[in-house]
Design a protein around this motif. Structure first.
Motif, short mmCIF file in Angstrom:
data_model
loop_
_atom_site.label_atom_id
_atom_site.label_comp_id
_atom_site.label_asym_id
_atom_site.label_seq_id
_atom_site.Cartn_x
_atom_site.Cartn_y
_atom_site.Cartn_z
N PRO A 9 0.82 -1.22 0.00
CA PRO A 9 0.00 0.00 0.00
C PRO A 9 0.85 1.27 0.00
N SER A 10 2.08 1.16 0.53
CA SER A 10 2.92 2.35 0.58
C SER A 10 4.38 1.95 0.44
N LEU A 11 5.18 2.93 -0.01
CA LEU A 11 6.61 2.72 -0.21
C LEU A 11 7.31 4.05 0.02
N SER A 12 8.38 4.01 0.78
CA SER A 12 9.14 5.23 1.06
C SER A 12 10.57 5.03 0.56
N VAL A 13 11.06 6.00 -0.25
CA VAL A 13 12.37 5.86 -0.90
C VAL A 13 13.13 7.17 -0.76
N GLN A 14 14.42 7.06 -0.60
CA GLN A 14 15.28 8.24 -0.51
C GLN A 14 15.44 8.85 -1.90
N GLU A 15 15.43 10.16 -1.96
CA GLU A 15 15.66 10.87 -3.21
C GLU A 15 16.96 10.39 -3.86
N LYS A 100 -11.85 -2.17 -21.32
CA LYS A 100 -12.01 -2.13 -19.88
C LYS A 100 -10.65 -2.31 -19.22
N LEU A 101 -10.29 -1.39 -18.33
CA LEU A 101 -9.07 -1.52 -17.57
C LEU A 101 -9.40 -2.06 -16.17
N VAL A 102 -8.58 -2.98 -15.70
CA VAL A 102 -8.70 -3.48 -14.33
C VAL A 102 -7.51 -2.92 -13.56
N PHE A 103 -7.80 -2.16 -12.52
CA PHE A 103 -6.77 -1.47 -11.76
C PHE A 103 -6.38 -2.25 -10.50
N GLY A 104 -5.12 -2.10 -10.12
CA GLY A 104 -4.71 -2.53 -8.80
C GLY A 104 -5.18 -1.52 -7.75
N GLN A 105 -4.87 -1.83 -6.48
CA GLN A 105 -5.36 -0.98 -5.39
C GLN A 105 -4.53 0.28 -5.21
N GLN B 36 -15.47 4.10 -11.09
CA GLN B 36 -15.75 4.51 -9.72
C GLN B 36 -14.52 4.19 -8.86
N GLN B 37 -14.04 5.20 -8.13
CA GLN B 37 -12.92 4.95 -7.23
C GLN B 37 -13.34 5.23 -5.80
N VAL B 38 -13.45 4.16 -5.04
CA VAL B 38 -13.74 4.27 -3.61
C VAL B 38 -12.42 4.50 -2.88
N LEU B 39 -12.47 5.23 -1.79
CA LEU B 39 -11.27 5.58 -1.04
C LEU B 39 -10.45 4.34 -0.71
N GLY B 40 -9.16 4.40 -1.04
CA GLY B 40 -8.26 3.30 -0.72
C GLY B 40 -8.24 2.18 -1.73
N GLN B 41 -9.01 2.32 -2.80
CA GLN B 41 -9.07 1.29 -3.85
C GLN B 41 -8.68 1.88 -5.18
#
Lengths: 113, 111
Positions: A9-15, A100-105, B36-41
């Motif tokens: 869900p998150s990633l932190s990287v040095q410049e 149709k595009l399927v997105f990740g989170q 549709q984009q729900v928060l966090g998704q």
């Protein structure tokens, strides 16, 4: 049933260092693969794409890698800059009559000075 | 050249009401898609229209409908709003050679 997963869900990287964002998928029918970048209060902005016949595509600091056998997609940013801080989405598609595009989170990337 | 424009930018509605969201594609783009984009998704596909015909529909209830006009602009309608419909609604226009371009979205809050 999530066909596309971004497990970090998150990633932190040095410049100045390399940022690597990952995306895994389950449907082998996907044949086009895109990365989008999103800032708050804006729509996703297209970053880079790769077709299923390639395993690498470069555009400046951004490189996308595709491993079809592992069903894995990754985005490398090098060198990372503070302006790269945003949420990154992988988006996958295949021609099924509709585009149709399927997105990740999404993965929230933070570049630290 | 204007990008994809969406209106309104923000909207607050009460449960049970209906809402109409609007989208103008990039000039020359004949295809419009709604997400549709729900928060966090990540964004989820709702509809695609091409040349005024529905090309695809995602896994959304019949309360969601859309249409495309002769000038290729599009409306998304949602009836009998539920709290869970609160989300960012994104419109994307596309052309064969140029891929997808998203608008900034409409932030819908249902109270």
């Amino acid at each position: 049933d999530q066909q596309v997963k971004q497990n970090s869900p998150s990633l932190s990287v040095q410049e100045g260092r390399i940022s690597i964002l990952n995306c895994d998928y389950t449907n082998s029918m996907f044949d086009y693969f895109l990365w989008y970048k999103k800032y708050p209060a804006e729509g996703p902005t297209f970053l880079i794409s790769i077709s299923s016949i390639k395993d690498k595509n470069e555009d400046g600091r951004f490189t996308v890698f595709l491993n079809k056998s592992a069903k894995h997609l990754s985005l490398h940013i090098v060198p990372s800059q503070p302006g790269d801080s945003a949420v990154y989405f992988c988006a996958l598609g295949y021609d099924q009559g509709a585009q149709k595009l399927v997105f990740g989170q999404g993965t929230r990337l933070t570049i630290n000075p | 050249d204007a990008g994809v424009t969406q209106s309104p930018t923000h909207l607050i509605k009460t449960r049970g009401q209906h809402v109409t969201l609007r989208c103008s594609p990039i000039s020359g783009h004949k295809s419009v898609s709604w997400y549709q984009q729900v928060l966090g998704q990540g964004p989820q596909f709702i509809f695609q229209y091409y040349e005024k015909e529905e090309r695809g529909r995602g896994n959304f209830p019949d309360r969601f409908s859309a249409r495309q006009f002769p000038n290729y602009s599009s409306e998304l309608n949602v009836n009998a709003l539920l709290l869970g419909d609160s989300a960012l609604y994104l419109c994307a226009s596309s052309h064969r050679e140029s891929g997808y371009t998203f608008g900034s979205g409409t932030r819908l809050t249902v109270v």
